[in-house]
Design a protein around this motif. Structure first.
Motif, PDB file in Angstrom:
ATOM      1  N   ALA A 127      64.457  49.346  -6.694  1.00 38.23           N
ATOM      2  CA  ALA A 127      63.865  49.092  -8.008  1.00 38.23           C
ATOM      3  C   ALA A 127      62.755  48.057  -7.920  1.00 38.23           C
ATOM      4  O   ALA A 127      61.680  48.196  -8.507  1.00 38.23           O
ATOM      5  N   MET A 128      63.009  46.994  -7.160  1.00 43.07           N
ATOM      6  CA  MET A 128      61.977  45.964  -6.989  1.00 43.07           C
ATOM      7  C   MET A 128      60.749  46.527  -6.271  1.00 43.07           C
ATOM      8  O   MET A 128      59.612  46.208  -6.591  1.00 43.07           O
ATOM      9  N   ALA A 129      61.026  47.384  -5.279  1.00 44.05           N
ATOM     10  CA  ALA A 129      59.901  47.992  -4.540  1.00 44.05           C
ATOM     11  C   ALA A 129      59.070  48.875  -5.453  1.00 44.05           C
ATOM     12  O   ALA A 129      57.839  48.900  -5.358  1.00 44.05           O
ATOM     13  N   TRP A 152      57.309  42.585  -4.093  1.00 44.05           N
ATOM     14  CA  TRP A 152      57.700  42.605  -2.681  1.00 44.05           C
ATOM     15  C   TRP A 152      58.472  41.374  -2.256  1.00 44.05           C
ATOM     16  O   TRP A 152      59.349  41.453  -1.382  1.00 44.05           O
ATOM     17  N   ASP A 153      58.204  40.244  -2.874  1.00 46.22           N
ATOM     18  CA  ASP A 153      58.979  39.056  -2.527  1.00 46.22           C
ATOM     19  C   ASP A 153      60.429  39.219  -2.966  1.00 46.22           C
ATOM     20  O   ASP A 153      61.371  38.926  -2.217  1.00 46.22           O
ATOM     21  N   ALA A 154      60.633  39.733  -4.201  1.00 44.36           N
ATOM     22  CA  ALA A 154      61.985  39.970  -4.691  1.00 44.36           C
ATOM     23  C   ALA A 154      62.665  41.075  -3.892  1.00 44.36           C
ATOM     24  O   ALA A 154      63.863  41.007  -3.592  1.00 44.36           O
ATOM     25  N   THR A 155      61.873  42.108  -3.527  1.00 45.47           N
ATOM     26  CA  THR A 155      62.432  43.204  -2.728  1.00 45.47           C
ATOM     27  C   THR A 155      62.979  42.672  -1.414  1.00 45.47           C
ATOM     28  O   THR A 155      64.102  43.021  -0.984  1.00 45.47           O
ATOM     29  N   ALA A 156      62.193  41.833  -0.742  1.00 45.44           N
ATOM     30  CA  ALA A 156      62.634  41.283   0.537  1.00 45.44           C
ATOM     31  C   ALA A 156      63.889  40.442   0.367  1.00 45.44           C
ATOM     32  O   ALA A 156      64.823  40.519   1.192  1.00 45.44           O
ATOM     33  N   ALA A 157      63.956  39.671  -0.703  1.00 44.56           N
ATOM     34  CA  ALA A 157      65.140  38.830  -0.933  1.00 44.56           C
ATOM     35  C   ALA A 157      66.388  39.683  -1.154  1.00 44.56           C
ATOM     36  O   ALA A 157      67.476  39.367  -0.647  1.00 44.56           O
ATOM     37  N   LEU A 204      58.549  43.170   3.846  1.00 44.31           N
ATOM     38  CA  LEU A 204      57.856  42.127   4.602  1.00 44.31           C
ATOM     39  C   LEU A 204      56.454  42.576   4.995  1.00 44.31           C
ATOM     40  O   LEU A 204      55.485  41.795   4.958  1.00 44.31           O
ATOM     41  N   HIS A 205      56.336  43.841   5.402  1.00 47.30           N
ATOM     42  CA  HIS A 205      55.027  44.379   5.792  1.00 47.30           C
ATOM     43  C   HIS A 205      54.066  44.335   4.614  1.00 47.30           C
ATOM     44  O   HIS A 205      52.898  43.928   4.753  1.00 47.30           O
ATOM     45  N   ARG A 206      54.579  44.725   3.426  1.00 53.68           N
ATOM     46  CA  ARG A 206      53.726  44.716   2.236  1.00 53.68           C
ATOM     47  C   ARG A 206      53.310  43.291   1.848  1.00 53.68           C
ATOM     48  O   ARG A 206      52.294  43.108   1.185  1.00 53.68           O
ATOM     49  N   GLN A 207      54.075  42.312   2.244  1.00 60.13           N
ATOM     50  CA  GLN A 207      53.713  40.921   1.959  1.00 60.13           C
ATOM     51  C   GLN A 207      52.702  40.373   2.970  1.00 60.13           C
ATOM     52  O   GLN A 207      52.323  39.206   2.894  1.00 60.13           O
ATOM     53  N   GLY A 208      52.280  41.219   3.899  1.00 61.91           N
ATOM     54  CA  GLY A 208      51.363  40.753   4.922  1.00 61.91           C
ATOM     55  C   GLY A 208      52.050  39.985   6.026  1.00 61.91           C
ATOM     56  O   GLY A 208      51.431  39.108   6.646  1.00 61.91           O
ATOM     57  N   ARG A 209      53.302  40.359   6.313  1.00 63.39           N
ATOM     58  CA  ARG A 209      54.083  39.673   7.342  1.00 63.39           C
ATOM     59  C   ARG A 209      54.529  40.688   8.408  1.00 63.39           C
ATOM     60  O   ARG A 209      55.725  40.895   8.617  1.00 63.39           O
TER      61      ARG A 209
END
Length: 876
Positions: free
Chosen positions: A76-78, A83-88, A111-116
């Motif tokens: 749902a977050m994605a 993306w930060d909430a999705t990763a958490a 994480l990839h979508r966050q540029g990591r």
């Protein structure tokens, strides 16, 4: 059937409102039912109420840490791109179920979508450890590795995805992109061709192929691929940008502008689109519109070095050096190690005629990019402008070490070595240069070819390529439909040398002497105002004097056209500070090459070259792109008012011995050659006690020539060097010399006129090109044809004989003194009447609708008063 079971059935059947009601019934009875909270959250999500769904997921998880809830919550977050909430959420899921493949994959994507990408990589690999058959995961891992600059590993990942599913267009497309970045163009193209074959309707595949083909220099193919990408997805700004890049590379200027405009309409806040639109506008000659869009790009993204450099270069071309310098200095304040910015700053300083500052700046650029040949090439050019030939030579050599076939650097190296008489390997270098010219090399300055043992065909070849380069981007100006006229032929003279300069001294009298009743004369100055008396004389003595130095080439062409000029005469050619691009815009219906450059300009946009029967012999017309106009006496004018200082310096004042014959040559050092110096050494050896008096404004020239003299057995006192002096004093010291020895393959031009005007005989050897026959032309017009010889042996014999024959030399001096008042060489009114007759003939051909054709002016032909022009808008 329980209420929960009925709710699930309604949800599965798509009856979401009923499912919502049923789940609420369950929660009314069991508020802490985690399964009901979870399912209701999914229903709310499907009903478009994500906020409510999040609250329900959180309540469910506060009661029971359920992996399925975490996974749905993460999805749902994605879906909301949180993306930060999705990763958490996925990280929390892994604390509950460390082996969950879905959680690892979800976290990797987040994480990839966050540029990591570095953090995403281990999670992609964790998925593949147990699910290596998933091509999508291999592809995503490949993208992450590509983001990390690990291209070989990225390519391996995409190859594995393609192996798992050979029809996976995405795998082939991504593989093509990474191979392109690795410089493996052939393999990259093969991969992208497979991608478009498997998914021909996917615009991204065509977009990637467009970029590859464009980078490979295959602009026509890139343009075709870009059009397909745009057709498949016309709402994609990046497709329009790729199409515009391909169009611009193929010089499809209008298409490039339309594509960039479309990109800006789709993404008005995209700074890259604004930058590309500015590039396209610049190519169309809409320079001020381009400035506005570069500034718009920088408003959107202030830290945008590409746009800043583009803007600075454009401001420099608009003659706004201060604006360009401000932009680049601001960039360098943020990025002091930006080598490209330092390089461009050096170019702006050189363009602003601040070569010393340019050299200092370009040395910084070289330190930052020692392997960049263009930086060394720019340093070589700036150093040459500053008169630092040794620095220029060293920079040229560095260019040639990096790019051995760099023809422009080779040409400049040859010329700079000539300027300081550093002759080591010069013959070999000149031979190499001429081979490259004959092979069609681009970028060789035609002026560098003139001093070599080149043929007329070599000179035309180099000039044609140079002229074509100057014409790129030039936009033809439209001639006004109606110009108010006064019946006179309008002649415009374009030059950078209306100042204390050799060309200035030659042409000033002729321009002053024009018949103003039939000719309206305008001088268009593109050079500096040096404040000299000669500059003031030009400004006073010519009917109109127009300053164009700070005009762009396009604006200068427009100004000339607006003045209704009929014949535009270029007096600079391919010499220092030339503005050939002005001519390329065709500001006048007839355009002429005269005086400043002793050879063809090789330009289809220049109609005539003014010459005489000596400098361009009959039958040589094919080696001149212009039509040849032959004046009857000499193509070169002279100034009857050239003053010679009354006081003659003593021999001691000039470093000359009290006795002995004085041979002299005051030509520029670049005209001297090893073979010529061999002959001079033999002449000095045959005339005991004689000296050779040479002009040298550079200590390096003195040192090098002394070394060359010693190598030829000459004692150091046999060579005497003249320092720079004001022109009148320079002419006066000619009285101390006995005979002027000319150079070849590039003769004395103004220096020969100076010598003859000062009463000093000139011995010349006739060459095979325009530049090598000028002195012969001058001597004929001065009535001294017996001082022209045809080979080296005759040249040396004549020099020695004259040194041993004081009576004959005295007779030559007396004949020159008698001839000077009325010989054709110094009869400026006679010269100007012949030049005017040539202009009338050019214009009559034009008015008759004919193409330019050769013209010969007979002695005494002034063309009569028929030059009065009638035309639309004429005042009658």
């Amino acid at each position: 059937m329980t209420s929960f079971t009925r709710a699930v059935a309604a949800e599965n059947s798509g009856n979401l409102e009923e499912a919502r009601a049923r789940y609420l019934e369950v929660l009314q009875a069991e508020p802490q039912n985690p399964r009901a909270l979870h399912r209701l959250g999914m229903v709310e999500l499907r009903l478009g109420r994500p906020r409510e769904a999040v609250i329900l997921f959180q309540k469910s998880l506060s009661i029971a840490k359920d992996l399925e809830v975490y996974l749905d919550f993460g999805a749902a977050m994605a879906a909301m791109a949180r993306w930060d909430a999705t990763a958490a959420v996925y990280a929390a899921a892994l604390r509950v179920a460390p082996a969950s493949v879905d959680a690892h994959y979800g976290l990797a994507l987040a994480l990839h979508r966050q540029g990591r990408p570095q953090d995403a990589e281990p999670h992609y690999r964790q998925v593949l450890a147990t699910h290596s058959h998933l091509g999508e995961v291999h592809n995503n891992l490949g993208v992450a590795l590509q983001d990390l600059g690990r291209f070989a590993e990225a390519a391996a990942a995409h190859r594995e995805a393609a192996r798992l599913d050979p029809a996976d267009a995405a795998a082939w497309s991504k593989l093509g992109v990474v191979l392109h970045r690795m410089g493996q163009g052939v393999e990259a193209e093969a991969a992208l061709r497979k991608a478009v074959g498997f998914a021909p309707q996917d615009a991204d595949n065509w977009h990637n192929l467009t970029g590859l083909l464009d980078a490979a220099g295959r602009s026509a193919e890139a343009f075709a691929a870009g059009r397909l990408a745009v057709a498949l997805d016309p709402a994609s700004a990046r497709n329009w940008l790729a199409l515009g890049n391909a169009a611009r590379a193929g010089e499809r200027r209008e298409e490039a502008w339309r594509a960039a405009s479309a990109a800006v309409r789709l993404e008005p806040s995209d700074p890259a689109a604004r930058n590309n639109l500015a590039n396209a506008l610049r190519d169309l000659g809409r320079l001020r519109d381009a400035v506005a869009h570069y500034r718009a790009a920088l408003d959107l993204q202030p830290d945008f070095p590409v746009a800043e450099i583009n803007l600075a270069l454009l401001l420099s071309s608009l003659r706004d050096a201060d604006g360009a310098l401000a932009v680049l200095m601001a960039l360098l304040a943020r990025q002091p190690d930006n080598g490209e910015a330092w390089r461009r700053l050096g170019g702006v300083l050189a363009e602003a005629v601040r070569p010393d500052a340019a050299v200092a700046v370009l040395r910084k650029a070289v330190a930052l990019g020692p392997g960049e040949p263009d930086v060394h090439a720019d340093l070589a050019m700036a150093a040459a402008m500053a008169g630092w030939s040794s620095v220029s030579v060293d920079a040229c050599r560095r260019v040639l070490r990096l790019v051995p076939d760099h023809a422009a650097a080779l040409g400049q190296l040859v010329h700079q070595q000539r300027l300081v008489c550093y002759w080591r390997d010069l013959d070999r270098l000149e031979e190499a240069l001429l081979r490259r010219v004959r092979a069609g090399a681009e970028g060789v300055s035609p002026f560098d070819v003139l001093s070599c043992a080149s043929t007329l065909a070599d000179q035309q070849s180099a000039a044609a390529r140079w002229a074509a380069a100057k014409a790129r981007g030039a936009v033809p100006v439209a001639r006004p439909a109606a110009v108010v006229r006064d019946g006179r032929l309008r002649i415009g003279y374009l030059s950078a040398d209306f100042r204390e300069h050799a060309m200035g001294h030659l042409m000033v009298d002729a321009l002053e002497t024009h018949d103003r009743s039939h000719f309206a004369i305008t001088a268009y100055s593109t050079g500096i105002d040096d404040g000299s008396a000669l500059r003031r004389r030009f400004e006073r003595g010519i009917e109109r004097f127009v300053e164009l130095r700070r005009h762009t080439d396009a604006d200068a062409a427009q100004a000339i056209t607006a003045d209704g000029i009929d014949i535009l005469v270029d007096l600079t050619g391919f010499t220092t500070f030339s503005r050939t691009s002005i001519l390329a815009a065709r500001p006048a219906p007839v355009q002429v090459n005269w005086l400043g450059y002793p050879g063809t300009l090789g330009a289809e946009y220049v109609d005539y070259i003014v010459a005489d029967p000596t400098v361009i012999a009959p039958g040589e017309e094919r080696n001149f792109t212009e039509r040849v106009v032959r004046l009857p006496d000499c193509y070169q004018p002279n100034d009857r008012r050239r003053s010679i200082a009354e006081a003659t310096p003593t021999r001691a004042d000039c470093g000359l011995p009290a006795d002995g014959f004085v041979f002299c040559c005051f030509n520029s050092a670049y005209k001297l050659t090893p073979a010529l110096f061999d002959g001079w050494a033999r002449i000095l050896a045959a005339v005991p006690g004689s000296v050779l008096w040479l002009y040298a404004g550079n200590p390096q020239v003195i040192a090098n020539l002394r070394r060359e003299g010693e190598a030829r057995g000459l004692e150091s006192n046999r060579l005497v060097f003249a320092k720079p002096l004001p022109h009148a004093e320079h002419l006066a010291r000619h009285r101390l010399a006995d005979l002027f020895l000319d150079t070849l393959p590039y003769n004395a031009h103004t220096t020969a006129s100076d010598a003859l005007w000062a009463g000093l005989p000139v011995l010349t050897r006739r060459g095979t090109t325009f530049a090598g026959r000028v002195a012969a032309s001058l001597l004929r017009a001065a009535g001294l044809p017996d001082l022209i010889v045809d080979d080296q042996e005759a040249y040396e014999t004549a020099a020695v004989d004259l040194a041993r024959s004081p009576d004959r030399l005295r007779d030559l001096r007396q004949r020159l003194a008698r001839n000077r008042p009325d010989c054709p060489l110094f009869d400026t009114p006679r010269f100007t009447r012949h030049l005017e007759a040539a202009y009338r003939a050019m214009w009559d051909i034009r008015q008759g609708g004919g193409a330019p054709r050769p013209i010969t002016i007979a002695a005494g032909d002034t063309g009569g008063p028929k030059s009065a022009i009638q035309g639309e808008g004429e005042a009658r």
